[in-house]
Design a protein around this motif. Structure first.
Motif, PDB file in Angstrom:
ATOM      1  N   CYS A   1       0.837  -1.213   0.000  1.00 33.81           N
ATOM      2  CA  CYS A   1       0.000   0.000   0.000  1.00 33.81           C
ATOM      3  C   CYS A   1       0.864   1.252   0.000  1.00 33.81           C
ATOM      4  O   CYS A   1       0.602   2.222  -0.742  1.00 33.81           O
TER       5      CYS A   1
ATOM      6  N   HIS B   1      -4.201   8.390   2.810  1.00 33.93           N
ATOM      7  CA  HIS B   1      -4.056   6.932   2.856  1.00 33.93           C
ATOM      8  C   HIS B   1      -2.595   6.520   3.061  1.00 33.93           C
ATOM      9  O   HIS B   1      -2.313   5.537   3.768  1.00 33.93           O
TER      10      HIS B   1
ATOM     11  N   THR C   1     -15.646   2.523   0.858  1.00 32.37           N
ATOM     12  CA  THR C   1     -14.390   1.991   1.403  1.00 32.37           C
ATOM     13  C   THR C   1     -14.041   2.670   2.733  1.00 32.37           C
ATOM     14  O   THR C   1     -13.523   2.016   3.652  1.00 32.37           O
TER      15      THR C   1
ATOM     16  N   HIS D   1      -8.384  -0.386  -0.779  1.00 41.05           N
ATOM     17  CA  HIS D   1      -7.863   0.830  -1.399  1.00 41.05           C
ATOM     18  C   HIS D   1      -7.004   0.564  -2.630  1.00 41.05           C
ATOM     19  O   HIS D   1      -6.735   1.500  -3.393  1.00 41.05           O
TER      20      HIS D   1
ATOM     21  N   SER E   1      -9.701  -0.730  -6.468  1.00 43.32           N
ATOM     22  CA  SER E   1      -9.626   0.540  -7.201  1.00 43.32           C
ATOM     23  C   SER E   1      -9.237   0.261  -8.655  1.00 43.32           C
ATOM     24  O   SER E   1      -8.199  -0.359  -8.926  1.00 43.32           O
TER      25      SER E   1
END
Length: 702
Positions: free
Chosen positions: A430, A448, A603, A649, A653
Motif C-alpha cells: 500500500c 491513505h 471503502t 484501497h 480501485s
C-alpha cells in the motif's frame, strides 16, 4: 612540727586527724569511722564493711559498700521495718517478710479468681482449683484448662491410630495437671518429644487413610503445642525429627511481653510480635508463639482447591498444586480469626521456578473443612525460590502454584504472528502504491499513505513488544509508541472523513494543504500522549501487556479520542451519503464523479468499521479476565487490517489495478526485449569468437 610533716607527706583529704596525743615523743594517728590506717601507704583507706562482716545487714538483705560507709537493702519479698535508724544493722533485724496475699495492692489478681494465694518466706505461690493451672510456675495466675479440647469427637476405633494416641496422651496430661488442685511438676520437653514421636509414626509412609485425617492432625498438634508451650523449660525450644520441625518461643512474667518475634526453619520464616501472640485479653502470665513445618505433608493436601480465588488466564480456570511445605503458626492468643496486625510468613518453594504467563503463586490456608482457601491471605512478594505471604488470621498455610492453560495463548500468538506478518507485507505494498502511483496522487492518497505508514509502525511495534513487560522502562516506551501511532491512525481516518465531506459539499477547492494534514495527523496524537504521560507516567505498561493501564480509567486517554473520531466520522458519512443521494437525484448529475465519490465513501465506511470493531473488542481485551472469543476477535481484526486496507484501497480501485497492469506489462515487455536482443547477438558473437579462436589457433600453429 610532726603534724605538719604528716600533711606534707601527702596523706590527702582522707587523712583526718581526730586527735593527736604525744607521749615521750610518740604520736598516735586516728582515722574517721569507715577508714583504717594503712602503715604501708601511710594513709587512711576505706573499710569494706560488707566483706568484713556479711551479717552487718542481717538476714534477707543485701549489703552495699560505699566510700567510708555502707547501706542495706531488703531482698525481693521483704520490706524494711519502721525503725529510727536509717542504716539498720544486724542487731536491728529490720527486713521482714511481706505477705503478698494480704498486703499487696493487687492481691486479688495475683492468683486469679480460681486460685488460692499461699504466702511463703520471701514469696508466695498459687494453689489452683480443679480445672485450673498455673503450669507449675508458682507466681502465675491460674488459667482454665479445657481438657475436653482433647476429647475425640469420633470413637477411638473410628480414628486413625496415631491421632487417637495423641488425643489420649494430651487429655491424660491435661487431667493430671488440673485434677489434683496441687502443684504438679510436668516435663514439657518430654511431652513435646512424645508428641513428635506419635506424629512421626502417623506420617510414616504406608499409613492408611492419612489424607482423611490431615485436618484432625493439624488441629490436634496446634492444641498440643499451646498446652505444652508454657511447660517448656527454656524460652526458646527447637525440636525436629523426620516429619516435623518446631520452633517454640515462650515469654513469662507479670507484665505483657513486647517486641518482635522471628522464628525460622529450613522451609519457612515467621515475622510477628509479642503483642499479637499475647492478644488483648487478660494476660495469664505467659505468651507462646510457635512455627511448625511439616516435611512431607504436601502430598496429602494436594487437593480441594474449590475455595481458592486465583486469577484466570485466557478465560480458563487454572490448575493448582501445593508448592511449599505445609506450615502452622500457633500463638497463645485465643482470638486469631481477625488479627489487628497481619503476620508475614516467608515460604521456600519446593523448586526454583520463576513466575510467567502460565505460572503464578498464591498464598492459601487449610480450612477446618479440609480445603484450601485464600480468604485473609495475600501474596506480598515472590521470586523463583520463595514467596512472602501476609495473613490477618492464623492457621496452617502453604504456597500454591497456579498453572494457567496455555493452549489458547499459543493459538493467539500463532494467529497474531501470521496475521501481522501478512498485514505488514500488504501495508508495504500500500505504501509503495500510494507513493509511486502517479495517476491517483492527491489529498486522499496522501491521507491513505500516512494512515498506512502509522498502521505499519504500530503493527510492527505490536508484534515485537506488546508482551515484553520487562524491563519496565522499555515496556512503558512500547506502550507510549503504540498509544501514539494507533491514535495517529484514527486521526488520519478522521481526516479522510473530512476530505470526503469536502469533496461532496465543497465541489471546488476540496483539496487540503499537506502541511495542515501533517499538523493535524501527527500533532493531535502527540499532544494527547504528552498530556497523558505528564498526568500519569506510570499508566503506561501493565503486568501482562505493554499497553495502557486500566486503573483509574487511564486507558480512556486512547479510547476517548477513538470514540470521538468514530462519532464525528459517522456524522460526516451521514451527511456525505445524504448529499450524494441528492446529487444522484438531480437533473444533470456528474455520474462518473459521483460513482467515484460513492466508492470512496463505501471503502471509508468499511475501513472505519474494521478499525472500530477491533478496538471495541479491545476495550474488553485488556480487562482482568477477557473472554477467549473477544481475544480472538481482536487478534484477527488487528492482524488482518493491513490486508483489508490493501484490498479496499488498492485491489478494488480500477485506477490502481490499471497501474498494476501497466507496471506488469512493462516488466514483461522489458524481459521479452532482453531475450530477443540476446537471441540476435549470440550468433555473430559466436562466429567472431570462433574466428578469433581460429586465428589464435592458427597463430599458435604457425
Amino acid at each position: 612540727m610532726e603534724l605538719f610533716f604528716l600533711f606534707s607527706m601527702g596523706f590527702g583529704k582522707e587523712l583526718l586527724l581526730l586527735g593527736l596525743a604525744c607521749a615521750l615523743g610518740n604520736c598516735v594517728l586516728r582515722c574517721e569511722n569507715g577508714f583504717s590506717y594503712n602503715r604501708t601507704t601511710k594513709n587512711c583507706t576505706d573499710v569494706n564493711e560488707c566483706s568484713e562482716n556479711p551479717l552487718f545487714c542481717g538476714n534477707h538483705s543485701r549489703c552495699f559498700n560505699t566510700f567510708g560507709s555502707y547501706y542495706c537493702q531488703c531482698q525481693p519479698g521483704f520490706s524494711l521495718a519502721r525503725t529510727k535508724e536509717v542504716n539498720f544493722t544486724a542487731t536491728t533485724g529490720s527486713c521482714h517478710d511481706i505477705n503478698e496475699c494480704t498486703d499487696s495492692e493487687n492481691k486479688e489478681e495475683l492468683c486469679g479468681p480460681n486460685g488460692e494465694c499461699n504466702n511463703i518466706i520471701g514469696s508466695y505461690w498459687c494453689n489452683c482449683s480443679n480445672g485450673y493451672t498455673n503450669y507449675s510456675v508458682e507466681r502465675t495466675p491460674c488459667s482454665k484448662l479445657d481438657c475436653d479440647n482433647f476429647r475425640a469427637e469420633k470413637k477411638p476405633t473410628q480414628l486413625l491410630g496415631g491421632l487417637a494416641n495423641i488425643m489420649s496422651m494430651m487429655r491424660n496430661s491435661c487431667l493430671a495437671l488440673s485434677g489434683t488442685g496441687s502443684k504438679v511438676k510436668l516435663d514439657g520437653d518430654a511431652l513435646l518429644e512424645k508428641l513428635f514421636t506419635e506424629t512421626d509414626a502417623m506420617l510414616s509412609p504406608g499409613t492408611p487413610n492419612i489424607d482423611a485425617s490431615v485436618s484432625g492432625l493439624l488441629t490436634a498438634v496446634e492444641k498440643s503445642i499451646l498446652f505444652i508451650g508454657p511447660q517448656l523449660k527454656d524460652n526458646h525450644t527447637k525440636m525436629e525429627n523426620n516429619k516435623i520441625d518446631a520452633q517454640i518461643a515462650v515469654q513469662r512474667g507479670t507484665t505483657r511481653p513486647t517486641g518482635d518475634i522471628r522464628l525460622s526453619s529450613e522451609y519457612a520464616y515467621l515475622d510477628t510480635d509479642w503483642a499479637t501472640a499475647a492478644g488483648t485479653r487478660k494476660y495469664p502470665g505467659f505468651a507462646v508463639a510457635a512455627l511448625l513445618s511439616y516435611k512431607n505433608l504436601e502430598s496429602s493436601v494436594n487437593r480441594s482447591f474449590e475455595m481458592v480465588k486465583g486469577a484466570k488466564e485466557n478465560g480458563a480456570d487454572p490448575s493448582y498444586q501445593v508448592f511449599s511445605k505445609v506450615v502452622s503458626v500457633v500463638v497463645s492468643n485465643p482470638s486469631t480469626q481477625k488479627l489487628s496486625r497481619s503476620v508475614n510468613i516467608t515460604f521456600r518453594h519446593l523448586e526454583d521456578i520463576e513466575e510467567s504467563v502460565n505460572v503464578s503463586y498464591i498464598c492459601a490456608y487449610w480450612t477446618e473443612t479440609g480445603a484450601w482457601s485464600t480468604d485473609g491471605c495475600s501474596k506480598q512478594d515472590s521470586n523463583a525460590s520463595r514467596t512472602i505471604c501476609t495473613c490477618n488470621h492464623l492457621s496452617s498455610f502453604a504456597v500454591l502454584m497456579a498453572l494457567h492453560p496455555i493452549e489458547h495463548t499459543y493459538g493467539l500468538e500463532l494467529v497474531t504472528k501470521i496475521g501481522l506478518t501478512i498485514s505488514l507485507l500488504c501495508l508495504t505494498l500500500c505504501i509503495l502504491t500510494f507513493k509511486f502511483c502517479r495517476s491517483i496522487q492527491g489529498t486522499r492518497t496522501t491521507i491513505h499513505l500516512h494512515l498506512c505508514i502509522c498502521l505499519f509502525i504500530a503493527d510492527l511495534i505490536f508484534l515485537a513488544g506488546i508482551s515484553q513487560t520487562k524491563p519496565v522502562g522499555g515496556c512503558r516506551f512500547v506502550a507510549a509508541m503504540l498509544h501514539f501511532f494507533f491514535l495517529a491512525v484514527f486521526t488520519w481516518m478522521l481526516l479522510e472523513g473530512v476530505q470526503l465531506y469536502r469533496m461532496v459539499v465543497l465541489v471546488f477547492n476540496a483539496t487540503m494543504r499537506p502541511l495542515y494534514l501533517y499538523a493535524v495527523g501527527y500533532g493531535t496524537p502527540l499532544f494527547i500522549v504528552i498530556i497523558s504521560a505528564c498526568v500519569r507516567p506510570n499508566g503506561y505498561g501493565t503486568k501482562k501487556y505493554c499497553w495502557l493501564s486500566t486503573d483509574d480509567g487511564f486507558v480512556w486517554s486512547f479510547f476517548g479520542p477513538v470514540c470521538l473520531v468514530i462519532f464525528v466520522n459517522v456524522f460526516f458519512f451521514i451527511i456525505t451519503v445524504w448529499k450524494l443521494a441528492q446529487k444522484f437525484a438531480s437533473l444533470n448529475p456528474d455520474l462518473s464523479n459521483l460513482h467515484k465519490i460513492k466508492a470512496f465513501t463505501v471503502t471509508a465506511i468499511a475501513q472505519m468499521c474494521i478499525l472500530g470493531l477491533m478496538w471495541i473488542s479491545g476495550v474488553f481485551l485488556f480487562q482482568e479476565d477477557p473472554p477467549i472469543a473477544v481475544s480472538y476477535i481482536f487478534t484477527i481484526f488487528n492482524s488482518l487490517q493491513g490486508a483489508l486496507v490493501f484490498i479496499m484501497h488498492c485491489l478494488l480501485s480500477k485506477q490502481v489495478r490499471e497501474e498494476y497492469a501497466n507496471f506488469l506489462s512493462c516488466i514483461c515487455t522489458s524481459q521479452k526485449k532482453r531475450y530477443s536482443d540476446l537471441s540476435t547477438t549470440n550468433p555473430s558473437s559466436s562466429q567472431s569468437q570462433g574466428s578469433k579462436s581460429g586465428q589464435q589457433t592458427g597463430e599458435s600453429q604457425i
